[in-house]
Design a protein around this motif. Sequence first.
Motif, PDB file in Angstrom:
ATOM      1  N   ASN A 128       0.856  -1.184   0.000  1.00 33.04           N
ATOM      2  CA  ASN A 128       0.000   0.000   0.000  1.00 33.04           C
ATOM      3  C   ASN A 128       0.890   1.231   0.000  1.00 33.04           C
ATOM      4  OD1 ASN A 128      -2.269   1.520   0.011  1.00 33.04           O
ATOM      5  ND2 ASN A 128      -2.615   1.363   2.214  1.00 33.04           N
ATOM      6  N   ASN A 130       2.243   5.016  -0.857  1.00 37.06           N
ATOM      7  CA  ASN A 130       1.453   6.251  -0.870  1.00 37.06           C
ATOM      8  C   ASN A 130       1.442   6.915  -2.240  1.00 37.06           C
ATOM      9  OD1 ASN A 130       4.068   7.071  -0.912  1.00 37.06           O
ATOM     10  ND2 ASN A 130       3.891   8.573   0.719  1.00 37.06           N
ATOM     11  N   SER A 190      -5.698  11.328  -1.614  1.00 38.85           N
ATOM     12  CA  SER A 190      -4.556  10.428  -1.447  1.00 38.85           C
ATOM     13  C   SER A 190      -4.271   9.725  -2.765  1.00 38.85           C
ATOM     14  CB  SER A 190      -4.842   9.401  -0.366  1.00 38.85           C
ATOM     15  OG  SER A 190      -3.873   8.372  -0.411  1.00 38.85           O
ATOM     16  N   GLY A 192      -2.730   6.705  -2.538  1.00 41.64           N
ATOM     17  CA  GLY A 192      -2.679   5.295  -2.156  1.00 41.64           C
ATOM     18  C   GLY A 192      -3.948   4.587  -2.604  1.00 41.64           C
ATOM     19  N   ASP A 195      -6.500   3.826   0.168  1.00 47.28           N
ATOM     20  CA  ASP A 195      -7.161   5.052   0.643  1.00 47.28           C
ATOM     21  C   ASP A 195      -8.259   5.463  -0.329  1.00 47.28           C
ATOM     22  OD1 ASP A 195      -5.340   4.945   2.612  1.00 47.28           O
ATOM     23  OD2 ASP A 195      -4.011   6.470   1.763  1.00 47.28           O
TER      24      ASP A 195
ATOM     25  N   ASP B 128       2.589  12.488   6.317  1.00 41.94           N
ATOM     26  CA  ASP B 128       2.797  11.849   5.020  1.00 41.94           C
ATOM     27  C   ASP B 128       3.813  12.693   4.251  1.00 41.94           C
ATOM     28  OD1 ASP B 128       2.708  10.559   2.683  1.00 41.94           O
ATOM     29  OD2 ASP B 128       0.541  10.712   2.369  1.00 41.94           O
ATOM     30  N   LEU B 130       4.565  12.828   1.257  1.00 35.51           N
ATOM     31  CA  LEU B 130       4.010  13.296  -0.012  1.00 35.51           C
ATOM     32  C   LEU B 130       3.192  14.573   0.200  1.00 35.51           C
ATOM     33  CD1 LEU B 130       3.972  12.383  -2.869  1.00 35.51           C
ATOM     34  CD2 LEU B 130       1.905  11.109  -2.401  1.00 35.51           C
TER      35      LEU B 130
END
Lengths: 401, 168
Positions: A128, A130, A190, A192, A195, B128, B130
């Motif tokens: 998973n 990102n 997101s 991902g 997500d 995160d 990102l």
Amino acid sequence: MGDPINLISQWFTNLLLGWGLAENLVIVISLAIGAAIVATLGMITVIALIWVERKIAGRLQDRLGPNRAGPYGLLQPFADMIKIFTKEITTPDGADKVAFNIAPVLAMASVLLIWAVIPFAATVVGTNINVGVLYIVAVGSFGVIAVLMAGWSSNNKFALLGAFRAVAQMVSYEVPMVIALLVPVLLARSMGMNDIVAAQTPWFIILAPLAALIFLITSMAEVGRAPFDLIEAESEIVAGFHTEYSGMGFGMFYVSEFLHVWTIGALIATFFLGGWSGPGAENLPILGILYFYIKTFIGYFVITWIRLSLPRVRIDQLLAFNWKFLTPLALVVLIVTAIVDKSLEMVGVERWAYALIMLAANLLIGWATVLILKAIEPARARQRVEFEPRPVAVAPKPTDN
Amino acid sequence: MSDVEILFLIIAVVTLLAALFVVTTPNLVHAALWLILTLFGVAATFVLLNATFLAVVQVVVYIGAIAVLMIFAIMLTRRVMKDSGPQTNANWGWAALLGLTLFAGLTFVLINSGAADASLPALAADVDPLVQLGQELVSPNAYVIPFELASVLLLAAMIGAIAVAWKE
């Protein structure tokens, strides 16, 4: 008991740890086994898909499809497999041997790699990461390279022409595809994959139907299936970039094409149809896998249906459709979605109202597009060039010696 | 040596060898294919540094776009299956000297700056990376001006390309 896959994986990890292996090594081993299973599963799926596709094609064309080997022709793919495995693999004279033989492997890998990030269920996912969406775009580019290598290394004019067409098509259609993929990313906040699935209340096909449509069209062009199959147009350039391949070399291109279509079904399911989500899927991941496969098959069926219904387009139509229609439309959809999404978030509306307004915005864009197309259609008709009619066949002029 | 160091060494050797083949192979398409392996090695290095976004962008932009366009352009030239001429001309000695000087200078700077001994800082667990990167790129306190300048430059280049290709 609803999660047998993680159960087995847990048991296996403990078994290896019990043998006294280092923890890092155990992780590497179980990841490698997982990757092998996912890749094998993909290729086994193709065996079934070949039968399914030929049956669908048969029914849509008012014939029976394979019905000789086994009940309902179920053994036909196995017969084909044995045939293709026993064929000789030839490398033509003057071909670039290394590149020629790497290309089919690369084509296969570019499709199989996508499955590493696709979530089968809430807990069953390869990795998973990102940047899942961007990763899919990235490994897709290996497919372009494989086509280029195959076309160039064959040392064949038709193969080279097919590769040129393929690359022009793939590189062009990547632009609206990536923009369309940005819409689910924007809605889910997101990149991902898991997500994005988790954020789909309601499914993104309701929030972003236009992006789903653009993604469907562009990804069909990425695979090079009818109506975008001028990569391997039989009546023009023999078989395009894989003209010179025989036996399993051709087989790998063939399998990778089938698997790519199935993968696109999986991507449509993940991005727009809610992936594994469905009643009871949170607690019973095995149900999630079932939902995922059903949704994937819906996407796959739609693509096959379109493929069998439409004739091939011309190269100028293909490129004009992409640059003058899909790309601007995708940009407008992205900008409108971003603005509407942010303003609704600032105002703070209920989820159902949000979905309704998003759907309305998409319908509005679609309606405006149709209006604009209708308005410019007369202008385009006037531009159409009329060529002098030419005689179909004339005897060559006698030459004076 | 740790596992990561062994991995890094393998990747570095593959990347450097591929880079060497880019300049020594007599066939232009082969050179482009080796270049793809080199760029892929760089992407793998980014992965080792936990910079997954940069790794993926490296593949998308350099392999997916630039390398493909290069091969496309090379394939449009005549006699693509034949080897081109010799790989060096009279100035290869000067070029080698320049390359070595640059390499020595960079190594000197890197060793003196202490970057060679620094260890990888740990990522903050709750952020995160990102999201952080995205916010830094448009934050007025960080990199918004370079980011926008690059965007304007690329836009200008795009318009320029259209203007060059425009008929009439």
